[in-house]
Each structure stands twice: as structure tokens, then as C-alpha cells.
Design a protein around this motif. Structure first.
Motif, short mmCIF file in Angstrom:
data_model
loop_
_atom_site.label_atom_id
_atom_site.label_comp_id
_atom_site.label_asym_id
_atom_site.label_seq_id
_atom_site.Cartn_x
_atom_site.Cartn_y
_atom_site.Cartn_z
N PRO B 4 16.77 55.98 -25.04
CA PRO B 4 15.55 56.52 -24.42
C PRO B 4 15.53 58.03 -24.54
O PRO B 4 16.55 58.67 -24.82
CB PRO B 4 15.68 56.10 -22.95
CG PRO B 4 16.66 55.00 -22.93
CD PRO B 4 17.58 55.22 -24.09
N THR B 5 14.35 58.61 -24.31
CA THR B 5 14.22 60.06 -24.40
C THR B 5 13.80 60.65 -23.06
O THR B 5 13.26 59.96 -22.20
CB THR B 5 13.16 60.45 -25.44
OG1 THR B 5 11.92 59.84 -25.07
CG2 THR B 5 13.55 59.99 -26.83
N ARG B 6 14.08 61.95 -22.90
CA ARG B 6 13.56 62.67 -21.75
C ARG B 6 12.63 63.75 -22.29
O ARG B 6 12.75 64.17 -23.45
CB ARG B 6 14.69 63.30 -20.92
CG ARG B 6 15.48 64.37 -21.60
CD ARG B 6 16.52 64.98 -20.64
NE ARG B 6 17.14 66.17 -21.21
CZ ARG B 6 18.21 66.17 -21.98
NH1 ARG B 6 18.77 65.04 -22.30
NH2 ARG B 6 18.70 67.30 -22.45
N ILE B 7 11.70 64.21 -21.47
CA ILE B 7 10.74 65.23 -21.89
C ILE B 7 11.09 66.54 -21.20
O ILE B 7 11.27 66.58 -19.97
CB ILE B 7 9.30 64.80 -21.52
CG1 ILE B 7 8.91 63.58 -22.35
CG2 ILE B 7 8.32 65.94 -21.77
CD1 ILE B 7 7.54 63.02 -22.02
N GLU B 8 11.18 67.61 -21.98
CA GLU B 8 11.41 68.94 -21.42
C GLU B 8 10.28 69.86 -21.89
O GLU B 8 9.95 69.89 -23.08
CB GLU B 8 12.75 69.50 -21.90
CG GLU B 8 13.94 68.80 -21.28
CD GLU B 8 15.26 69.49 -21.59
OE1 GLU B 8 16.30 68.92 -21.25
OE2 GLU B 8 15.25 70.59 -22.20
N ASP B 23 24.72 58.83 -25.19
CA ASP B 23 25.23 57.54 -24.69
C ASP B 23 25.72 57.68 -23.25
O ASP B 23 25.55 56.76 -22.42
CB ASP B 23 26.37 57.04 -25.58
CG ASP B 23 25.87 56.59 -26.95
OD1 ASP B 23 26.70 56.45 -27.87
OD2 ASP B 23 24.64 56.41 -27.10
N ALA B 24 26.30 58.83 -22.95
CA ALA B 24 26.79 59.07 -21.58
C ALA B 24 25.63 59.12 -20.59
O ALA B 24 25.71 58.59 -19.47
CB ALA B 24 27.59 60.36 -21.52
N GLU B 25 24.55 59.74 -21.00
CA GLU B 25 23.36 59.82 -20.13
C GLU B 25 22.75 58.44 -19.94
O GLU B 25 22.29 58.09 -18.85
CB GLU B 25 22.33 60.78 -20.72
CG GLU B 25 22.73 62.25 -20.58
CD GLU B 25 21.81 63.18 -21.36
OE1 GLU B 25 21.36 62.80 -22.47
OE2 GLU B 25 21.58 64.30 -20.88
N SER B 28 24.79 56.62 -17.49
CA SER B 28 24.52 57.15 -16.15
C SER B 28 23.25 56.53 -15.57
O SER B 28 23.18 56.19 -14.39
CB SER B 28 24.41 58.67 -16.25
OG SER B 28 24.09 59.22 -15.00
N LEU B 29 22.23 56.36 -16.42
CA LEU B 29 20.98 55.73 -15.97
C LEU B 29 21.22 54.27 -15.61
O LEU B 29 20.68 53.76 -14.63
CB LEU B 29 19.91 55.83 -17.04
CG LEU B 29 19.30 57.20 -17.30
CD1 LEU B 29 18.28 57.13 -18.41
CD2 LEU B 29 18.66 57.75 -16.04
N GLU B 30 22.03 53.60 -16.41
CA GLU B 30 22.31 52.19 -16.15
C GLU B 30 23.07 52.05 -14.83
O GLU B 30 22.80 51.16 -14.03
CB GLU B 30 23.12 51.60 -17.31
CG GLU B 30 23.58 50.16 -17.11
CD GLU B 30 22.44 49.16 -16.92
OE1 GLU B 30 21.27 49.49 -17.24
OE2 GLU B 30 22.72 48.05 -16.43
#
Lengths: 174, 73
Positions: B4-8, B23-25, B28-30
Motif C-alpha cells: 500500500p502507499t501513503r500520501i505526503e 515491508d516493516a510499515e 506495523s499496519l497489520e
């Protein structure tokens, strides 16, 4: 009343979705900030809790919030006096009525002043059935540095869906 | 399959970035999702127990919920 109301930045979530929305490098030249959200997430619920951090700060104990909510069946309150995030209401989740989005507004008073930050929230989720919420929140961030970045994200770890929007406005009193 | 992506959004330049999560992020979300589901299940259990206790008290007192609300108003 505001003398000027300026759109600083806008986000329209695309087909790929977004796990979070972050506004950074926010100018200190305004008096207050307003963040307007129209959001829906992929979480299998009718209302998905939203969290917020400022300045990338996830330090425990720097945030506090008090929530007053109602959902048509009843009302309640909750909160925390020492948290690592602010609670900013809810997004509509994936099991709510199709194509509905929560409507939320976050107001940051005197966000650049050398004071503890006071942040208010009001918003509603949408659902043509039970499980729609209205929330009023008082938030605080106990650091005196100016707010230069704001990140909002679902507590569930889900993603904002396409057509979710976030608009950041600057408000000047003169 | 991409993460997935995040928007900045850089409010100074107007630049909008869609950044793929590491993958770490993603993990963390999971973890956050699992923790949230556990929290909601716990809340639902607590609410059910409270409702059961409330019903028990009303039955013992021999009054309805509406009558209790009237008494407490």
C-alpha cells in the motif's frame, strides 16, 4: 470571524488508496488551521476510528482527547489524558452504505503559537442503517512548538479508499 | 504485489508524493489491525456483560428499562 480562509493543500485519494495522509512543511504564517476530511476506509466496519499525529510526534503522553459521541441508539463519552496520538473521530467503513463518506472537520487554534495546542473536532459518519456516528472532540498536544505537519490515519491499519479527500486551509485573523 | 502507499503533501512546494510503504510499515499496519480487532471484540464482550447485568437488576427489581430511566431522570 476569519478575515481570510486560504486553501493550503488538497488531497484526492486515487484508485490505489492511501494508508495515511500527511501534510508537511506547513507555513507558520496563519492564525489557525482547518482540516476538512471526507473519508472512507477499507476496514470491514461501518465506522473506522481515525487518529492524528502532528510533527511526526508519536511520543506517549503528549496528546490528550475527550470524545462525546452518539450513534442513534445511544450516546457516550471516552478519552485519554495521556496518549501517543489524538483521536479525530471516524471514517465511514467498507460495510456502510455504498459510496458514503464521513464528513469531518478539525480546527487547530493558534497552531503556531508557543503554547500547548488546542484542537477541536466535529464530524459524522454516513450509513443508511444503524452504526452511523456523530462525534465532538476536544484534543490537545502539550508541546509548544509550532505545528508544521499533520498526519491522519485509520487506527485499524486499513486504507483510505478512492475519492476520499482532505483539504487543509489556513485562517488569518487579519 | 506492491505494498500500500501513503500520501505526503509538501505544503510549501505543493508536491504530492505517493510513497509505497516498506515491508516493516506494512507489518506495523497489520499489527495495528489485529490489535484493533481484539480491542473491538473486548469492547463488545464488556458491553454484552453490562447489558446482561443490567437486565438481571431490572428483573430483580421488577421494573422495565423505561421505568428505570424515569426514576433516574
Amino acid at each position: 470571524m476569519a478575515n481570510t480562509y486560504t486553501l493550503i493543500a488538497a488531497v484526492n485519494v486515487g484508485a490505489g488508496g492511501a494508508s495515511s495522509i500527511d501534510f508537511n512543511s506547513i507555513s507558520s504564517s496563519y492564525t489557525d488551521l482547518v482540516l476538512s476530511l471526507s473519508v472512507r476506509t477499507t476496514q470491514a466496519t461501518t465506522a473506522d476510528d481515525l487518529l492524528m499525529r502532528v510533527n511526526g510526534d508519536s511520543t506517549a503522553g503528549r496528546y490528550a482527547y475527550k470524545d462525546l459521541y452518539g450513534n442513534g441508539s445511544g450516546s457516550g463519552s471516552g478519552g485519554s489524558t495521556s496518549a501517543s496520538f489524538n483521536y479525530v473521530g471516524r471514517a465511514t467503513g467498507s460495510t456502510a452504505t455504498n459510496s458514503t463518506f464521513a464528513s469531518n472537520q478539525i480546527y487547530f487554534t493558534n497552531y503556531a503559537g508557543a503554547i500547548t495546542k488546542s484542537i477541536t473536532f466535529d464530524g459524522v459518519t454516513e450509513n443508511n442503517a444503524s452504526g452511523a456516528f456523530g462525534d465532538f472532540l476536544a484534543n490537545s498536544y502539550n508541546q509548544t512548538t509550532a505545528i508544521s505537519s499533520i498526519t491522519v490515519y485509520p487506527q485499524s491499519g486499513a486504507s483510505f479508499v478512492q475519492y476520499s479527500t482532505a483539504y487543509l486551509y489556513g485562517v488569518k485573523n487579519a | 504485489m506492491p505494498n500500500p502507499t501513503r500520501i505526503e503533501v509538501n505544503c510549501e512546494t505543493g508536491e504530492v508524493l505517493e510513497i509505497e510503504l516498506t515491508d516493516a510499515e506494512v507489518q506495523s499496519l497489520e499489527d495495528a489491525r489485529v490489535a484493533e480487532e481484539a480491542r473491538k471484540a473486548e469492547e463488545a464482550t464488556a458491553a454484552a456483560l453490562k447489558a446482561e447485568a443490567k437486565a438481571g437488576i431490572l428483573q430483580r427489581l421488577g421494573i422495565t428499562a423505561e421505568e428505570a430511566e424515569l426514576l433516574l431522570s
